[in-house]
Scaffold this motif. Sequence first.
Motif, PDB file in Angstrom:
ATOM      1  N   ASN A  28      31.661  40.079  32.914  1.00 42.90           N
ATOM      2  CA  ASN A  28      30.566  40.350  33.747  1.00 42.90           C
ATOM      3  C   ASN A  28      30.712  41.750  34.534  1.00 42.90           C
ATOM      4  OD1 ASN A  28      29.837  37.526  33.671  1.00 42.90           O
ATOM      5  ND2 ASN A  28      31.462  37.045  34.891  1.00 42.90           N
ATOM      6  N   GLY A  29      31.387  42.579  34.066  1.00 38.66           N
ATOM      7  CA  GLY A  29      31.496  43.767  34.815  1.00 38.66           C
ATOM      8  C   GLY A  29      30.351  44.550  34.294  1.00 38.66           C
ATOM      9  N   ASP A  30      29.775  45.674  35.115  1.00 41.75           N
ATOM     10  CA  ASP A  30      28.661  46.403  34.895  1.00 41.75           C
ATOM     11  C   ASP A  30      29.463  47.937  34.603  1.00 41.75           C
ATOM     12  OD1 ASP A  30      29.004  47.099  37.569  1.00 41.75           O
ATOM     13  OD2 ASP A  30      26.918  46.365  38.223  1.00 41.75           O
ATOM     14  N   LEU A  31      28.352  48.900  34.719  1.00 40.86           N
ATOM     15  CA  LEU A  31      29.041  50.286  34.481  1.00 40.86           C
ATOM     16  C   LEU A  31      29.784  50.838  35.802  1.00 40.86           C
ATOM     17  CD1 LEU A  31      29.192  52.679  32.709  1.00 40.86           C
ATOM     18  CD2 LEU A  31      26.681  53.383  33.447  1.00 40.86           C
ATOM     19  N   ALA A  32      29.142  50.455  36.905  1.00 42.76           N
ATOM     20  CA  ALA A  32      29.553  50.837  38.109  1.00 42.76           C
ATOM     21  C   ALA A  32      31.016  50.228  38.348  1.00 42.76           C
ATOM     22  CB  ALA A  32      28.684  50.326  39.411  1.00 42.76           C
ATOM     23  N   TRP A  33      31.324  48.860  37.863  1.00 45.12           N
ATOM     24  CA  TRP A  33      32.602  48.285  37.697  1.00 45.12           C
ATOM     25  C   TRP A  33      33.548  49.052  36.887  1.00 45.12           C
ATOM     26  CZ3 TRP A  33      34.782  45.709  33.586  1.00 45.12           C
ATOM     27  CH2 TRP A  33      35.884  45.131  33.983  1.00 45.12           C
ATOM     28  N   GLU A  34      33.147  49.426  35.753  1.00 43.47           N
ATOM     29  CA  GLU A  34      34.001  50.296  35.095  1.00 43.47           C
ATOM     30  C   GLU A  34      34.379  51.623  35.582  1.00 43.47           C
ATOM     31  OE1 GLU A  34      32.306  51.125  30.999  1.00 43.47           O
ATOM     32  OE2 GLU A  34      31.988  49.051  30.657  1.00 43.47           O
ATOM     33  N   GLY A  35      33.240  52.329  36.401  1.00 40.48           N
ATOM     34  CA  GLY A  35      33.545  53.418  37.158  1.00 40.48           C
ATOM     35  C   GLY A  35      34.777  53.211  37.984  1.00 40.48           C
ATOM     36  N   ARG A  36      34.516  52.012  38.914  1.00 36.38           N
ATOM     37  CA  ARG A  36      35.580  51.831  39.833  1.00 36.38           C
ATOM     38  C   ARG A  36      36.949  51.581  39.148  1.00 36.38           C
ATOM     39  NH1 ARG A  36      31.281  49.045  41.605  1.00 36.38           N
ATOM     40  NH2 ARG A  36      32.287  46.861  41.074  1.00 36.38           N
ATOM     41  N   ALA A  96      39.607  42.590  38.711  1.00 35.43           N
ATOM     42  CA  ALA A  96      39.181  41.284  38.814  1.00 35.43           C
ATOM     43  C   ALA A  96      37.938  41.092  39.439  1.00 35.43           C
ATOM     44  CB  ALA A  96      40.270  40.373  39.416  1.00 35.43           C
ATOM     45  N   SER A  97      37.520  42.339  40.181  1.00 41.21           N
ATOM     46  CA  SER A  97      36.302  42.101  41.065  1.00 41.21           C
ATOM     47  C   SER A  97      35.043  41.643  40.514  1.00 41.21           C
ATOM     48  CB  SER A  97      36.268  43.484  41.956  1.00 41.21           C
ATOM     49  OG  SER A  97      35.861  44.135  40.908  1.00 41.21           O
ATOM     50  N   ALA A  98      34.848  42.036  39.414  1.00 42.45           N
ATOM     51  CA  ALA A  98      33.528  41.378  38.791  1.00 42.45           C
ATOM     52  C   ALA A  98      33.542  40.169  38.307  1.00 42.45           C
ATOM     53  CB  ALA A  98      33.008  42.264  37.429  1.00 42.45           C
ATOM     54  N   CYS A  99      34.437  39.239  38.659  1.00 44.56           N
ATOM     55  CA  CYS A  99      34.663  37.901  38.214  1.00 44.56           C
ATOM     56  C   CYS A  99      33.279  37.196  38.924  1.00 44.56           C
ATOM     57  CB  CYS A  99      36.122  37.135  38.756  1.00 44.56           C
ATOM     58  SG  CYS A  99      36.265  35.497  38.669  1.00 44.56           S
ATOM     59  N   GLY A 100      32.708  36.283  38.349  1.00 45.62           N
ATOM     60  CA  GLY A 100      31.639  35.787  38.927  1.00 45.62           C
ATOM     61  C   GLY A 100      31.728  34.685  39.634  1.00 45.62           C
ATOM     62  N   ASN A 101      33.222  34.164  39.782  1.00 48.22           N
ATOM     63  CA  ASN A 101      33.262  32.798  40.527  1.00 48.22           C
ATOM     64  C   ASN A 101      34.229  33.307  41.808  1.00 48.22           C
ATOM     65  OD1 ASN A 101      34.955  30.697  41.425  1.00 48.22           O
ATOM     66  ND2 ASN A 101      34.434  29.504  39.536  1.00 48.22           N
ATOM     67  N   SER A 102      33.424  32.991  43.114  1.00 50.53           N
ATOM     68  CA  SER A 102      33.992  33.566  44.234  1.00 50.53           C
ATOM     69  C   SER A 102      35.105  32.617  44.732  1.00 50.53           C
ATOM     70  CB  SER A 102      33.025  33.538  45.443  1.00 50.53           C
ATOM     71  OG  SER A 102      32.464  32.081  45.696  1.00 50.53           O
ATOM     72  N   TRP A 103      35.406  31.515  44.292  1.00 50.45           N
ATOM     73  CA  TRP A 103      36.517  30.532  44.582  1.00 50.45           C
ATOM     74  C   TRP A 103      37.824  31.132  44.065  1.00 50.45           C
ATOM     75  CZ3 TRP A 103      37.636  27.789  48.597  1.00 50.45           C
ATOM     76  CH2 TRP A 103      36.432  27.109  49.228  1.00 50.45           C
ATOM     77  N   TRP A 104      37.434  31.256  42.492  1.00 50.36           N
ATOM     78  CA  TRP A 104      38.830  32.032  41.987  1.00 50.36           C
ATOM     79  C   TRP A 104      39.238  33.350  42.449  1.00 50.36           C
ATOM     80  CZ3 TRP A 104      36.205  31.587  36.327  1.00 50.36           C
ATOM     81  CH2 TRP A 104      36.261  30.403  35.929  1.00 50.36           C
ATOM     82  N   LEU A 105      38.098  34.103  43.141  1.00 54.50           N
ATOM     83  CA  LEU A 105      38.670  35.314  43.804  1.00 54.50           C
ATOM     84  C   LEU A 105      39.231  34.996  44.897  1.00 54.50           C
ATOM     85  CD1 LEU A 105      35.451  37.676  43.019  1.00 54.50           C
ATOM     86  CD2 LEU A 105      37.894  37.725  42.104  1.00 54.50           C
ATOM     87  N   LYS A 106      38.822  34.049  45.660  1.00 47.58           N
ATOM     88  CA  LYS A 106      39.601  33.501  46.974  1.00 47.58           C
ATOM     89  C   LYS A 106      41.010  33.244  46.632  1.00 47.58           C
ATOM     90  CE  LYS A 106      35.364  32.603  49.396  1.00 47.58           C
ATOM     91  NZ  LYS A 106      34.382  31.164  50.018  1.00 47.58           N
TER      92      LYS A 106
END
Length: 176
Positions: free
Chosen positions: A69-77, A118-128
């Motif tokens: 799911n990560g975009d170009l901005a995520w890659e930069g981070r 892991a921040s571009a993961c699309g599932n907020s519960w997995w991130l929590k």
Amino acid sequence: SKPQFTRNQFGASLGAVREALAGLTSEGLVTSEPQRGFTVSLISRKDLVDLTEARVGIELTCLESSIANGDLAWEGRVLATAHQLSRIGGAIKVTGETAGPEVELWHRYHEQFHEEIASACGNSWWLKLRKQLYIQSERYRRLSGPLAEYDRDVDAEHRAIADAVLARDAENAKML
């Protein structure tokens, strides 16, 4: 005998203490004992093994989702954080420090690196869940004290992870 602390020693209001203890209890870092107060939660080898198994599963799930799911901005981070981690890691390697401000800074960048991939993961519960498991594992890491790992090149390991993530190679990133 366990050390006893009172809110007056720290100049804290009763409300602030209750709120802090409620948060620490919900995170499993302290336990409430009726008529006795609160104590730091116990640790055990089995708990560490179970925690590590759960954390690895969630980390890999979040990582795979993030790569998808990560975009170009995520890659930069990811790239920026990997660079920061590598720079501070190189400074520590030169000095050989195992404690102190630079080592604490490395741990902050290390946390940020793994959080970012892991921040571009699309599932907020997995991130929590990932965050909760990280907090618990940090408790064990900090209790274990400094550990010199002479047979590992941790900086190279993180560079390889970053390269695999940026190449969108989920299988290699998960293996690393």
